[in-house]
Scaffold this active site. Structure first.
Site, PDB file in Angstrom:
ATOM      1  N   ASP A  44       0.832  -1.207   0.000  1.00  0.00           N
ATOM      2  CA  ASP A  44       0.000   0.000   0.000  1.00  0.00           C
ATOM      3  C   ASP A  44       0.871   1.263   0.000  1.00  0.00           C
ATOM      4  O   ASP A  44       0.847   2.058   0.932  1.00  0.00           O
ATOM      5  CB  ASP A  44      -0.918  -0.026   1.223  1.00  0.00           C
ATOM      6  CG  ASP A  44      -2.050   0.987   1.123  1.00  0.00           C
ATOM      7  OD1 ASP A  44      -2.598   1.152   0.023  1.00  0.00           O
ATOM      8  OD2 ASP A  44      -2.367   1.602   2.159  1.00  0.00           O
ATOM      9  N   ASN A  72      -0.554   4.717  -1.735  1.00  0.00           N
ATOM     10  CA  ASN A  72      -1.010   4.623  -0.351  1.00  0.00           C
ATOM     11  C   ASN A  72      -2.460   5.081  -0.216  1.00  0.00           C
ATOM     12  O   ASN A  72      -2.842   6.142  -0.705  1.00  0.00           O
ATOM     13  CB  ASN A  72      -0.116   5.461   0.559  1.00  0.00           C
ATOM     14  CG  ASN A  72      -0.539   5.337   2.017  1.00  0.00           C
ATOM     15  OD1 ASN A  72      -1.137   6.243   2.564  1.00  0.00           O
ATOM     16  ND2 ASN A  72      -0.238   4.217   2.625  1.00  0.00           N
ATOM     17  N   ARG A  80      -7.129  -4.637   1.989  1.00  0.00           N
ATOM     18  CA  ARG A  80      -7.901  -5.845   2.296  1.00  0.00           C
ATOM     19  C   ARG A  80      -8.981  -6.080   1.231  1.00  0.00           C
ATOM     20  O   ARG A  80      -9.229  -7.224   0.828  1.00  0.00           O
ATOM     21  CB  ARG A  80      -8.531  -5.722   3.680  1.00  0.00           C
ATOM     22  CG  ARG A  80      -7.523  -5.834   4.828  1.00  0.00           C
ATOM     23  CD  ARG A  80      -8.145  -5.483   6.159  1.00  0.00           C
ATOM     24  NE  ARG A  80      -7.199  -5.639   7.261  1.00  0.00           N
ATOM     25  CZ  ARG A  80      -7.392  -5.130   8.480  1.00  0.00           C
ATOM     26  NH1 ARG A  80      -8.493  -4.430   8.741  1.00  0.00           N
ATOM     27  NH2 ARG A  80      -6.486  -5.320   9.425  1.00  0.00           N
ATOM     28  N   ASP A  96      -2.202  -9.171   9.471  1.00  0.00           N
ATOM     29  CA  ASP A  96      -1.476  -7.904   9.404  1.00  0.00           C
ATOM     30  C   ASP A  96       0.002  -8.174   9.154  1.00  0.00           C
ATOM     31  O   ASP A  96       0.560  -9.192   9.584  1.00  0.00           O
ATOM     32  CB  ASP A  96      -1.654  -7.116  10.704  1.00  0.00           C
ATOM     33  CG  ASP A  96      -3.039  -6.483  10.793  1.00  0.00           C
ATOM     34  OD1 ASP A  96      -3.745  -6.460   9.769  1.00  0.00           O
ATOM     35  OD2 ASP A  96      -3.412  -6.025  11.886  1.00  0.00           O
ATOM     36  N   ASP A 183     -12.456  -2.006  10.874  1.00  0.00           N
ATOM     37  CA  ASP A 183     -12.703  -3.443  10.792  1.00  0.00           C
ATOM     38  C   ASP A 183     -13.924  -3.866  11.594  1.00  0.00           C
ATOM     39  O   ASP A 183     -14.487  -4.937  11.372  1.00  0.00           O
ATOM     40  CB  ASP A 183     -11.469  -4.226  11.244  1.00  0.00           C
ATOM     41  CG  ASP A 183     -10.848  -3.672  12.520  1.00  0.00           C
ATOM     42  OD1 ASP A 183     -11.471  -2.811  13.165  1.00  0.00           O
ATOM     43  OD2 ASP A 183      -9.731  -4.111  12.859  1.00  0.00           O
TER      44      ASP A 183
END
Length: 676
Positions: A44, A72, A80, A96, A183
């Site tokens: 990312d 980014n 994800r 992660d 999340d």
């Protein structure tokens, strides 16, 4: 032909070196095998060596990795989602880039999902380098549960094994525009829609790492604004999908106890007064619409106080509370408990402060008092149950009168009997790290002795499964503790079965620990633990010097029985019997010499025997012995014999007189036949 992977491991990575190397290594070395995996990684917009490390692994393991590079995105959601868009596995696992897996993690979690047909599997998490990890949901394995009957909802991170069909069925993706807590929306919806959730608690599946550079996004993201927005969204989610009532309150408890707490921590640090007041009013509005009395009664005292201050608009008091709580957390010292009559209160800020006027009920912890306890020894001797240990209420000063009772409660009938204990000094209790050693409990030890033959109105404790509790009383507050699962290492964990003498009658009593909670229970009357199962025959043979003498050897696994009670018994026709006491040859071994002299003609069954009242007792038949042959001897000039009868499950001896004439004729016939 393309094979569908069992698991797609999705890793979003931003400036993850040097942690990333261990993360990727832990995946490629999974015991499940690389042929059952695909690994999807998304760089990312990293500015360190993250991208090169991903490419290096992809080159080293061709066909296993998919590597994507993108600008980014500002948070973990977009990487994800990219991984989900390319995943083919039956399950996905989000990892992660600074965490790593236990070697058998994916194999164990997949097995749990497939065996129990569940959609989500939580694997036990372990913090590394000082990072805290969720723990309450990992007390034991849970093959199949849900958010209402377990603690899984308190772990809302997505680091779990998830059936991909569930994700695609509900078209779930991570929301964009959030740096932290994003999340929760994804995982919360998964939990609510899942057909079963499993927990693997007996293996460290996931190691979550606190980075030395402070680069964990959750800890490095500042400000209350985004946290409050996610909190509002999660409250809306719960209220939309869960009807009002205990189930909803259970989920809301999690959000107020954790998410509102974290929001207030950041709000207290906010340097912009206008934004601080705005955020505070957002929390106030949220509580006004979504904090019913039933939820107020469910949350813990400090959460209840936080909510009370917010509802009253007492911003400065909220800031002061978070400062005090931070000091408590850093020092390990928690506030004391005041007991008055039948109520207990935690001494948090503003308790009985006339100027603030916070009601006592906000501080009431009577139903939530924390206890500490330990079983040090337990056993039965001469019919007396003896037990030692300690039990106390945490943070309650010991200058308040305290007493302890031992409680036996029958599992089915709920009948209970209470027994006093004697105090055993425990000057060392409270001197450890808990509460920074501020509270001491020098009189928390106890010793109990209960004569099981006279426990109830002078008579025997009735048959049943008697669960063991300890009741600690402080003034009029009583806390009952299910006892036994915390114990010294030297306390035997295997069931201990005893035969207890009660006058002319013997009865069985067993101490054992329940499954899965490992609490102590007393089994009176062989409900689960049979005395006969503890008796064992090692072998039988005829004496080498006395042909009429049967020698029996064996052992017992009883923790105790009346001296001289165990014997070898011969039972004949018409109710006749002969019993010979055994001779101990060690701690639990024996021999017995059983003479057949004087036995009447007939069949005699051999067994181990423990007597009780009126001829009743415990019998363990001696099994058939293939090595045991027939024998003969002379008794008072008369030849006698014992023949081993062919019985499937027990040893039977046919005893009688040898027919001399018949025997002589048979012998002559044999000799004559031999000459021919």
């Amino acid at each position: 032909m393309t094979t569908t992977p069992d698991i797609s491991v999705i890793i979003g990575a931003y400036n993850a070196m040097p942690y990333l190397t261990k993360t990727l290594t832990s995946v490629v070395e999974q015991s499940i095998g690389r042929d059952r995996l695909e690994i999807i990684t998304v760089n990312d917009g990293s500015t360190d060596g993250t991208g090169k490390e991903l490419e290096r692994f992809a080159e080293e393991y061709p066909g296993l990795f998919q590597v994507f590079h993108q600008e980014n995105s500002g948070g973990p959601s977009a990487p994800r989602n990219k991984g989900l868009d390319h995943a083919r596995g039956r399950f996905v696992f989000f990892l992660d880039a600074d965490d790593y897996l236990g070697e058998e993690a994916l194999e164990r979690m997949l097995a749990m999902a497939e065996k129990n047909k569940t959609d989500v599997v939580l694997g036990k998490m372990k913090g590394v380098n000082g990072r805290g990890a969720p723990a309450s949901m990992f007390v034991r394995n849970q093959p199949r549960t849900d958010v209402f009957n377990s603690r899984v909802y308190w772990a809302l991170n997505p680091l779990k094994l998830i059936r991909r069909e569930l994700i695609e069925k509900h078209q779930l993706r991570f929301p964009l525009g959030y740096k932290t807590c994003e999340d929760q929306l994804f995982t919360g919806m998964l939990y609510l829609k899942a057909d079963g959730i499993s927990v693997v608690a007996d293996y460290d599946c996931l190691y979550i790492v606190k980075r030395d550079d402070g680069g964990n996004i959750t800890t490095s993201t500042r400000g209350a604004d985004s946290r409050i927005k996610v909190l509002e969204l999660m409250v809306d989610l719960v209220e939309k999908h869960v009807p009002a009532g205990p189930d909803r309150d259970g989920l809301m408890n999690r959000h107020l106890s954790i998410d509102m707490f974290h929001a207030l921590i950041h709000l207290a640090r906010e340097s912009d007064p206008e934004l601080q007041r705005k955020n505070y009013e957002q929390l106030r509005a949220l509580l006004e619409r979504s904090y019913p009395d039933s939820l107020k009664a469910r949350v813990n005292a400090i959460t209840r106080l936080r909510c009370e201050l917010v509802q009253r608009g007492m911003l400065q008091e909220s800031i002061e509370l978070e400062k005090v709580d931070r000091r408590h957390r850093s020092s390990g010292e928690q506030p004391g408990i005041l007991v008055e009559g039948d109520r207990a209160y935690t001494l948090l800020p503003f308790f009985r402060d006339a100027e603030r006027g916070i009601p006592d009920e906000i501080y009431d912890v009577t139903a939530a008092l924390q206890d500490r306890h330990r079983l040090d020894s337990v056993g039965i001797e001469d019919g007396v149950l003896r037990m030692t240990g300690h039990a106390y209420l945490r943070r309650v000063p010991q200058d308040v009168p305290t007493s302890t009772e031992l409680v036996l409660r029958e599992r089915d009938t709920k009948a209970e009997h209470r027994f006093p204990t004697t105090v055993v000094a425990t000057p060392e209790l409270g001197a450890g790290k808990e509460d920074a050693g501020k509270y001491r409990y020098p009189q928390a030890g106890f010793a109990a002795e209960i004569d099981l033959t006279k426990a109830v109105d002078g008579g025997r404790l009735p048959k049943g499964l008697w669960d063991v509790f300890v009741a600690v009383r402080v003034e009029d507050v009583v806390k009952e503790i299910r006892f036994g699962h915390k114990r010294l290492p030297e306390v035997a964990t295997t069931p201990q079965t005893y035969v207890v003498a009660d006058g002319e009658e013997n009865f069985a009593a067993a101490l054992y620990y329940t499954q899965p909670y490992s609490n102590l229970t007393l089994d009176v009357g062989e409900n689960k633990h049979k005395v006969a199962d503890k008796l064992r025959i090692e072998g039988t043979r005829w004496s080498t010097t006395i042909p009429s003498q049967l020698e029996v050897s064996g052992s017992w696994k009883l923790a105790g029985m009346p001296a001289g009670a165990l014997g070898v018994r011969l039972e004949g026709d018409g109710g006749r019997s002969v019993t010979v006491p055994v001779t101990p040859t060690g701690d639990s071994a024996f021999t017995a010499s059983v003479s057949l002299e004087g036995l009447a003609t007939g069949s005699w069954t051999v067994s181990l025997w423990l007597p009780s009242q009126r001829g009743k007792g415990w019998s363990k038949p001696v099994g058939p012995q293939s090595s045991l042959t027939n024998t003969r001897w002379i008794s008072r000039g008369v030849p006698r014999y014992a023949a081993v009868a062919k019985k499937r499950n027990k040893l039977v001896l046919r005893v009688g007189r040898v027919a001399i004439v018949k025997a002589v004729l048979k012998r002559l016939k044999a000799l004559t036949s031999g000459k021919r």
